[in-house]
Design a protein around this motif. Structure first.
Motif, PDB file in Angstrom:
ATOM      1  N   ALA A  97      48.544  59.151 -50.032  1.00  0.00           N
ATOM      2  CA  ALA A  97      47.959  58.157 -49.141  1.00  0.00           C
ATOM      3  C   ALA A  97      48.135  58.604 -47.697  1.00  0.00           C
ATOM      4  N   ILE A  98      47.074  58.492 -46.903  1.00  0.00           N
ATOM      5  CA  ILE A  98      47.198  58.818 -45.480  1.00  0.00           C
ATOM      6  C   ILE A  98      47.204  57.541 -44.635  1.00  0.00           C
ATOM      7  N   THR A  99      47.052  56.393 -45.277  1.00  0.00           N
ATOM      8  CA  THR A  99      47.232  55.100 -44.616  1.00  0.00           C
ATOM      9  C   THR A  99      48.219  54.304 -45.446  1.00  0.00           C
ATOM     10  N   ARG A 100      48.885  53.358 -44.827  1.00  0.00           N
ATOM     11  CA  ARG A 100      49.903  52.596 -45.547  1.00  0.00           C
ATOM     12  C   ARG A 100      49.796  51.092 -45.349  1.00  0.00           C
ATOM     13  N   GLU A 101      49.342  50.651 -44.206  1.00  0.00           N
ATOM     14  CA  GLU A 101      49.285  49.223 -43.906  1.00  0.00           C
ATOM     15  C   GLU A 101      47.860  48.827 -43.553  1.00  0.00           C
ATOM     16  N   GLY A 102      47.544  47.568 -43.780  1.00  0.00           N
ATOM     17  CA  GLY A 102      46.223  47.076 -43.426  1.00  0.00           C
ATOM     18  C   GLY A 102      45.229  47.274 -44.551  1.00  0.00           C
ATOM     19  N   ASN A 103      43.968  47.109 -44.215  1.00  0.00           N
ATOM     20  CA  ASN A 103      42.872  47.196 -45.170  1.00  0.00           C
ATOM     21  C   ASN A 103      41.873  48.215 -44.631  1.00  0.00           C
ATOM     22  N   TRP A 104      41.806  49.390 -45.245  1.00  0.00           N
ATOM     23  CA  TRP A 104      40.980  50.517 -44.798  1.00  0.00           C
ATOM     24  C   TRP A 104      39.805  50.687 -45.748  1.00  0.00           C
ATOM     25  N   GLN A 105      38.589  50.634 -45.216  1.00  0.00           N
ATOM     26  CA  GLN A 105      37.408  50.721 -46.072  1.00  0.00           C
ATOM     27  C   GLN A 105      36.352  51.625 -45.458  1.00  0.00           C
ATOM     28  N   GLN A 106      35.453  52.080 -46.297  1.00  0.00           N
ATOM     29  CA  GLN A 106      34.273  52.843 -45.898  1.00  0.00           C
ATOM     30  C   GLN A 106      34.581  54.112 -45.102  1.00  0.00           C
ATOM     31  N   PRO A 107      35.490  54.965 -45.596  1.00  0.00           N
ATOM     32  CA  PRO A 107      35.765  56.212 -44.876  1.00  0.00           C
ATOM     33  C   PRO A 107      34.548  57.138 -44.906  1.00  0.00           C
ATOM     34  N   PHE A 108      34.326  57.823 -43.809  1.00  0.00           N
ATOM     35  CA  PHE A 108      33.164  58.713 -43.679  1.00  0.00           C
ATOM     36  C   PHE A 108      33.610  59.959 -42.920  1.00  0.00           C
ATOM     37  N   TRP A 109      33.540  61.123 -43.584  1.00  0.00           N
ATOM     38  CA  TRP A 109      33.959  62.390 -42.978  1.00  0.00           C
ATOM     39  C   TRP A 109      32.985  62.814 -41.892  1.00  0.00           C
ATOM     40  N   SER A 110      33.531  63.391 -40.813  1.00  0.00           N
ATOM     41  CA  SER A 110      32.681  63.962 -39.767  1.00  0.00           C
ATOM     42  C   SER A 110      31.999  65.212 -40.320  1.00  0.00           C
ATOM     43  N   PRO A 111      30.865  65.593 -39.732  1.00  0.00           N
ATOM     44  CA  PRO A 111      30.151  66.778 -40.230  1.00  0.00           C
ATOM     45  C   PRO A 111      30.995  68.051 -40.245  1.00  0.00           C
ATOM     46  N   ASP A 112      31.936  68.196 -39.291  1.00  0.00           N
ATOM     47  CA  ASP A 112      32.773  69.407 -39.260  1.00  0.00           C
ATOM     48  C   ASP A 112      34.018  69.292 -40.131  1.00  0.00           C
ATOM     49  N   GLY A 113      34.231  68.118 -40.779  1.00  0.00           N
ATOM     50  CA  GLY A 113      35.368  67.929 -41.670  1.00  0.00           C
ATOM     51  C   GLY A 113      36.707  67.726 -40.974  1.00  0.00           C
ATOM     52  N   ARG A 114      36.696  67.560 -39.652  1.00  0.00           N
ATOM     53  CA  ARG A 114      37.954  67.430 -38.898  1.00  0.00           C
ATOM     54  C   ARG A 114      38.399  65.989 -38.668  1.00  0.00           C
ATOM     55  N   HIS A 115      37.487  65.023 -38.857  1.00  0.00           N
ATOM     56  CA  HIS A 115      37.802  63.625 -38.577  1.00  0.00           C
ATOM     57  C   HIS A 115      37.243  62.708 -39.659  1.00  0.00           C
ATOM     58  N   ILE A 116      37.803  61.508 -39.711  1.00  0.00           N
ATOM     59  CA  ILE A 116      37.322  60.469 -40.619  1.00  0.00           C
ATOM     60  C   ILE A 116      37.097  59.215 -39.791  1.00  0.00           C
ATOM     61  N   ALA A 117      35.909  58.637 -39.892  1.00  0.00           N
ATOM     62  CA  ALA A 117      35.635  57.326 -39.299  1.00  0.00           C
ATOM     63  C   ALA A 117      35.808  56.303 -40.415  1.00  0.00           C
ATOM     64  N   VAL A 118      36.357  55.149 -40.079  1.00  0.00           N
ATOM     65  CA  VAL A 118      36.669  54.163 -41.103  1.00  0.00           C
ATOM     66  C   VAL A 118      36.575  52.762 -40.510  1.00  0.00           C
ATOM     67  N   SER A 119      36.265  51.796 -41.333  1.00  0.00           N
ATOM     68  CA  SER A 119      36.318  50.387 -40.949  1.00  0.00           C
ATOM     69  C   SER A 119      37.649  49.847 -41.460  1.00  0.00           C
ATOM     70  N   ALA A 120      38.464  49.288 -40.566  1.00  0.00           N
ATOM     71  CA  ALA A 120      39.803  48.851 -40.961  1.00  0.00           C
ATOM     72  C   ALA A 120      40.151  47.500 -40.339  1.00  0.00           C
ATOM     73  N   ARG A 121      40.941  46.760 -41.086  1.00  0.00           N
ATOM     74  CA  ARG A 121      41.476  45.495 -40.574  1.00  0.00           C
ATOM     75  C   ARG A 121      42.998  45.617 -40.621  1.00  0.00           C
ATOM     76  N   ILE A 122      43.600  45.702 -39.445  1.00  0.00           N
ATOM     77  CA  ILE A 122      45.046  45.863 -39.330  1.00  0.00           C
ATOM     78  C   ILE A 122      45.555  44.825 -38.331  1.00  0.00           C
ATOM     79  N   ASN A 123      46.277  43.846 -38.824  1.00  0.00           N
ATOM     80  CA  ASN A 123      46.825  42.787 -37.965  1.00  0.00           C
ATOM     81  C   ASN A 123      45.762  42.070 -37.140  1.00  0.00           C
ATOM     82  N   ARG A 124      44.558  41.951 -37.671  1.00  0.00           N
ATOM     83  CA  ARG A 124      43.450  41.257 -37.002  1.00  0.00           C
ATOM     84  C   ARG A 124      42.635  40.537 -38.053  1.00  0.00           C
TER      85      ARG A 124
END
Length: 107
Positions: free
Chosen positions: A23-50
């Motif tokens: 696991a690379i996340t531990r707290e909150g609710n992480w959904q819809q991960p999407f890799w960047s075209p170069d594979g260096r980043h991940i964009a994600v929709s997350a709800r953490i303490n909100r």
């Protein structure tokens, strides 16, 4: 069913054959991960303490987590990278209304 979930999701990475899953996340609710075209980043929709989901960008190992500029009190979901990796589009909405937003990274 007797299965009871936590109501939240985490992001996991593994080798292509499923080995070394972690696991690379531990707290909150992480959904819809999407890799960047170069594979260096991940964009994600997350709800953490909100109460609303926010669009976050992290490096490929789950570090350097950053929140991009986005509407404050809306659910911001479904991030998708542009083909060149210079911007993200996502859906932002409250109730029954929604709009498509674009965030451009500084070059």
């Amino acid at each position: 069913s007797d299965l009871k979930g936590t109501g939240s999701f985490q992001i996991w990475l593994s080798a292509a054959d499923g080995a070394n899953a972690r696991a690379i996340t531990r707290e909150g609710n992480w959904q819809q991960p999407f890799w960047s075209p170069d594979g260096r980043h991940i964009a994600v929709s997350a709800r953490i303490n909100r109460s609303a989901f926010r669009i976050l960008v992290m490096d490929a190992e789950g570090g350097d987590i950053r929140e991009i500029a986005q509407p404050e009190n809306a659910d911001n979901v479904h991030p998708a990278w542009s083909p060149d990796g210079r911007s993200l589009v996502f859906t932002s909405g409250e109730g029954k209304s929604g709009a498509l937003w674009r965030f451009a990274f500084a070059t």
